[in-house]
Structure formats: C-alpha cells, structure tokens
Design a protein around this motif. Structure first.
Motif, short mmCIF file in Angstrom:
data_model
loop_
_atom_site.label_atom_id
_atom_site.label_comp_id
_atom_site.label_asym_id
_atom_site.label_seq_id
_atom_site.Cartn_x
_atom_site.Cartn_y
_atom_site.Cartn_z
N SER A 4 0.83 -1.21 0.00
CA SER A 4 0.00 0.00 0.00
C SER A 4 0.87 1.26 0.00
CB SER A 4 -0.93 0.01 1.22
OG SER A 4 -1.79 -1.11 1.20
N GLN A 5 1.99 1.22 0.75
CA GLN A 5 2.89 2.36 0.79
C GLN A 5 3.53 2.60 -0.58
OE1 GLN A 5 5.56 1.25 3.96
NE2 GLN A 5 4.50 2.53 5.46
N ILE A 14 4.47 10.59 -6.11
CA ILE A 14 5.69 11.22 -6.64
C ILE A 14 6.31 10.49 -7.83
CG2 ILE A 14 6.27 12.20 -4.39
CD1 ILE A 14 8.30 10.00 -4.03
N GLY A 15 5.69 9.39 -8.26
CA GLY A 15 6.25 8.62 -9.36
C GLY A 15 7.35 7.68 -8.89
N MET A 16 8.08 7.12 -9.84
CA MET A 16 9.14 6.17 -9.53
C MET A 16 10.40 6.90 -9.10
SD MET A 16 8.59 2.81 -9.94
CE MET A 16 10.05 2.10 -10.67
N VAL A 17 10.83 6.69 -7.87
CA VAL A 17 12.08 7.27 -7.38
C VAL A 17 13.20 6.24 -7.52
CG1 VAL A 17 13.29 8.22 -5.40
CG2 VAL A 17 10.90 8.82 -5.80
N GLU A 18 12.95 5.05 -7.04
CA GLU A 18 13.94 3.97 -7.13
C GLU A 18 13.63 3.11 -8.36
OE1 GLU A 18 15.73 0.30 -4.43
OE2 GLU A 18 14.26 1.69 -3.59
N ASP A 74 15.13 -6.90 -9.38
CA ASP A 74 14.70 -6.26 -8.14
C ASP A 74 13.63 -5.23 -8.46
OD1 ASP A 74 15.14 -5.71 -5.19
OD2 ASP A 74 15.43 -3.72 -6.03
N GLY A 75 12.55 -5.24 -7.68
CA GLY A 75 11.47 -4.27 -7.91
C GLY A 75 10.17 -4.91 -8.34
N HIS A 76 9.95 -6.16 -7.94
CA HIS A 76 8.73 -6.86 -8.34
C HIS A 76 7.47 -6.14 -7.88
CE1 HIS A 76 11.88 -9.89 -8.65
NE2 HIS A 76 11.09 -10.56 -9.48
N LEU A 77 7.50 -5.63 -6.65
CA LEU A 77 6.32 -4.93 -6.14
C LEU A 77 6.10 -3.63 -6.91
CD1 LEU A 77 6.54 -5.42 -2.26
CD2 LEU A 77 5.44 -6.84 -3.99
N ARG A 78 7.16 -2.90 -7.19
CA ARG A 78 7.03 -1.66 -7.94
C ARG A 78 6.48 -1.93 -9.34
NH1 ARG A 78 12.85 -0.23 -7.46
NH2 ARG A 78 12.95 -1.98 -6.03
N LEU A 79 6.94 -3.02 -9.97
CA LEU A 79 6.43 -3.37 -11.29
C LEU A 79 4.94 -3.67 -11.22
CD1 LEU A 79 6.74 -4.11 -14.27
CD2 LEU A 79 7.45 -6.41 -13.56
N GLU A 80 4.51 -4.41 -10.19
CA GLU A 80 3.10 -4.75 -10.04
C GLU A 80 2.26 -3.49 -9.81
OE1 GLU A 80 0.10 -7.58 -10.23
OE2 GLU A 80 2.25 -7.75 -10.62
N VAL A 81 2.81 -2.55 -9.06
CA VAL A 81 2.11 -1.29 -8.81
C VAL A 81 1.96 -0.50 -10.10
CG1 VAL A 81 2.34 0.98 -7.71
CG2 VAL A 81 2.74 -1.10 -6.38
N ALA A 108 7.81 11.72 3.15
CA ALA A 108 6.55 11.08 3.52
C ALA A 108 6.28 9.85 2.66
CB ALA A 108 5.40 12.08 3.38
N ALA A 109 6.54 9.98 1.35
CA ALA A 109 6.27 8.86 0.44
C ALA A 109 7.21 7.68 0.68
CB ALA A 109 6.38 9.33 -1.01
N LEU A 110 8.47 7.98 1.04
CA LEU A 110 9.45 6.92 1.26
C LEU A 110 9.51 6.48 2.71
CD1 LEU A 110 12.36 8.28 -0.98
CD2 LEU A 110 10.66 6.54 -1.55
#
Length: 293
Positions: A43-44, A52-56, A74-81, A134-136
């Motif tokens: 959720s975070q 803020i978009g993709m930072v990492e 690396d980044g499976h969750l970010r890809l799913e998001v 806040a986002a991170l």
C-alpha cells in the motif's frame, strides 16, 4: 586526478544511467500474490508511486531466452504497482554483467550514489523534500543528507565509488580530504574492499595536512600519540605508493603471465617433450602441469 584501472577495481555491474522500458517487456522472476497486495508495504508503494512517481528504478537484465525482453531482478512490487496504475513504461537500471548470477549476490539494495541521483531527479520534477520523505517513509533529514551526498566529493572519487555500498558518514569523512586524497582513499578502499566509517577515519588520520580539504583541520584520534600519528601517515603513504606500483605493473605482468601459461601449455602438450620429462624430470613435469592448470 587521473586514475588507472588497477587489479582490484571491478567493472561496474550496472549501466551509468537509467532507461525507460515498456512494462510489457518486463518479466518478473516471481509472482506477486494477493496476500502481498494486502500488505502495508504494498500500500505504501502504491501511495508513493501515485504521489511522486518512480524514485527507485527497477533493476533488470536482458532475457537471454526472449529477444527484446528483460527479467526483473529487483522491484517486483514496484512493477506490479505500475501495472495496477496503468503505467506503460518503467524507469530501469540495466545490469551489464553477462555472467549468470543472482541479484542478491551482487547487490542487496540500491547503491547510495544511485539513491542520491534518484532523489535529485524527483526534486527536479518538482517533488518537495517533505513529499519525498513522507512517500518513502523516512525522516526529512535523511532526504536532505542523501540530496547533499556528493557535495564536496570530487567527480573522480564519486565515479570510483559509483556502485559501492557506503554509509553517508563515510562520505562525510571523505569530504574532509582534498580531491586528490579523496581519489587515493577511494582506490585504497576498493583495493582493501573496506568501506566502513572506521577505515575512512583511519585514512583521514593518515592524511597529511596539505591533502586536507581547504579550511579543514584533522582531529587526532583519541588514544593516539603524536609518534603513532606520524607512523600512521608514513604507513599510509607507503601503502599508497605500493598500490601505485602494483597498478602500473599489473597490465604487463598479466600479459606476461598469459603468454607464459600459453607457452607452457604448448610445451607440455608436445608428446615428445612430455615423454622426456616423464622419464627424466617428473618433478619439473608436475610443476609445468600445475602451471598449465
């Protein structure tokens, strides 16, 4: 200050810059389950990407079985998001190592300099430091220190430490040195494979006053006498000198070794020579065989 590629300097594991890759061309190595999607962490990430978009960036490598496709290391969750939010492209860092390896064996997290650059890009896009923190889910001071990470670090030293895992405190110590000494310290840290704050402080203690950053004064470590400090400086200078000598001779020495090994291989591969050595000089034959291996 120019610096050579010594024997201890490994090639960069990743490309210097990020690239935009279509989400459709990215294949995850493991699925994201419904249970994971219900977690707070997921959720975070959703909130962070939406805010803020993709930072990492995602870390990817070319898929050898499918041309034009990439495996997500690396980044499976970010890809799913990204998929969930309907994004068509993803910011990625491409692994340049051709050898098969698992991501965790090479790097456990984004290198601190890469993290610094991701934060700068987000700020350039208009994202405030408060929103980033806040986002991170980190403190504002953490964002500010990461943003100023390379202030006072010379480009050559930053390049050497590009994909190394180093603490902010280690960089703070390097900033107390002049540019040339920063490069020397970075090369010594790589040669010794030691990037801790304690080792950086040792290098600082062995730095002559003339090689400190302008306006900086070296603080003598507690429990160290003036004589010991002079000895540390002398040993540091000797170590740096020896490192330079090894660096200068590494290329020619390596070439000579390759040529010698090839010659020994052909020599032992000659049946008549091998038979003669077997009959009269078994010890020499054994040594030559060992060299060939």
């Amino acid at each position: 200050m120019p610096h050579g590629m010594g024997p201890a300097v490994a090639p960069a594991a990743f490309a210097d810059t990020t690239v935009q890759v279509p989400v459709a061309d990215l294949n995850a190595l493991r699925p994201v389950t419904d249970a994971v999607r219900k977690t707070r962490k997921y959720s975070q990430i959703v909130a962070s990407v939406r805010e803020i978009g993709m930072v990492e960036p995602l870390v990817i490598a070319p898929d050898r079985k499918a041309k034009g496709k990439y495996l997500v290391l690396d980044g499976h969750l970010r890809l799913e998001v990204l998929k969930e939010l309907g994004e068509t492209d993803a910011v990625c860092l491409v692994a340049t190592d051709d050898e098969a390896y698992t991501y965790n064996n090479r790097i456990n997290r984004l290198a601190i300099i890469q993290e610094h650059r991701m934060i700068l890009r987000a700020i350039e896009r208009g994202v405030s430091e408060d929103r980033l923190a806040a986002a991170l889910n980190v403190k504002l001071d953490h964002i500010r220190r990461k943003r100023r990470l390379l202030d006072g670090i010379c480009p050559d030293a930053a390049s050497l430490l590009e994909d190394r895992h180093i603490s902010i405190n280690t960089f703070d110590t390097l900033k107390k040195m002049g540019p040339e000494r920063q490069v020397e310290a970075a090369e010594l840290m790589i040669a010794m494979n030691k990037f801790s704050i304690s080792y950086a402080r040792t290098l600082l203690a062995g730095t002559p006053d003339a090689q400190l950053a302008p306006g900086r004064r070296r603080t003598k470590p507690r429990g160290v006498t003036d004589e010991q400090l002079v000895l540390m400086q002398r040993e540091s200078a000797n170590l740096d000198r020896e490192f330079r000598l090894i660096e200068e001779s590494y290329g020619p020495d390596h070439l000579d070794l390759v040529l010698a090994k090839g010659y020994v291989g052909r020599l032992v591969g000659n049946v008549r020579v091998a038979r003669y050595l077997e009959q009269h000089h078994k010890d020499i034959l054994a040594e030559l065989l060992q060299i060939r291996e």
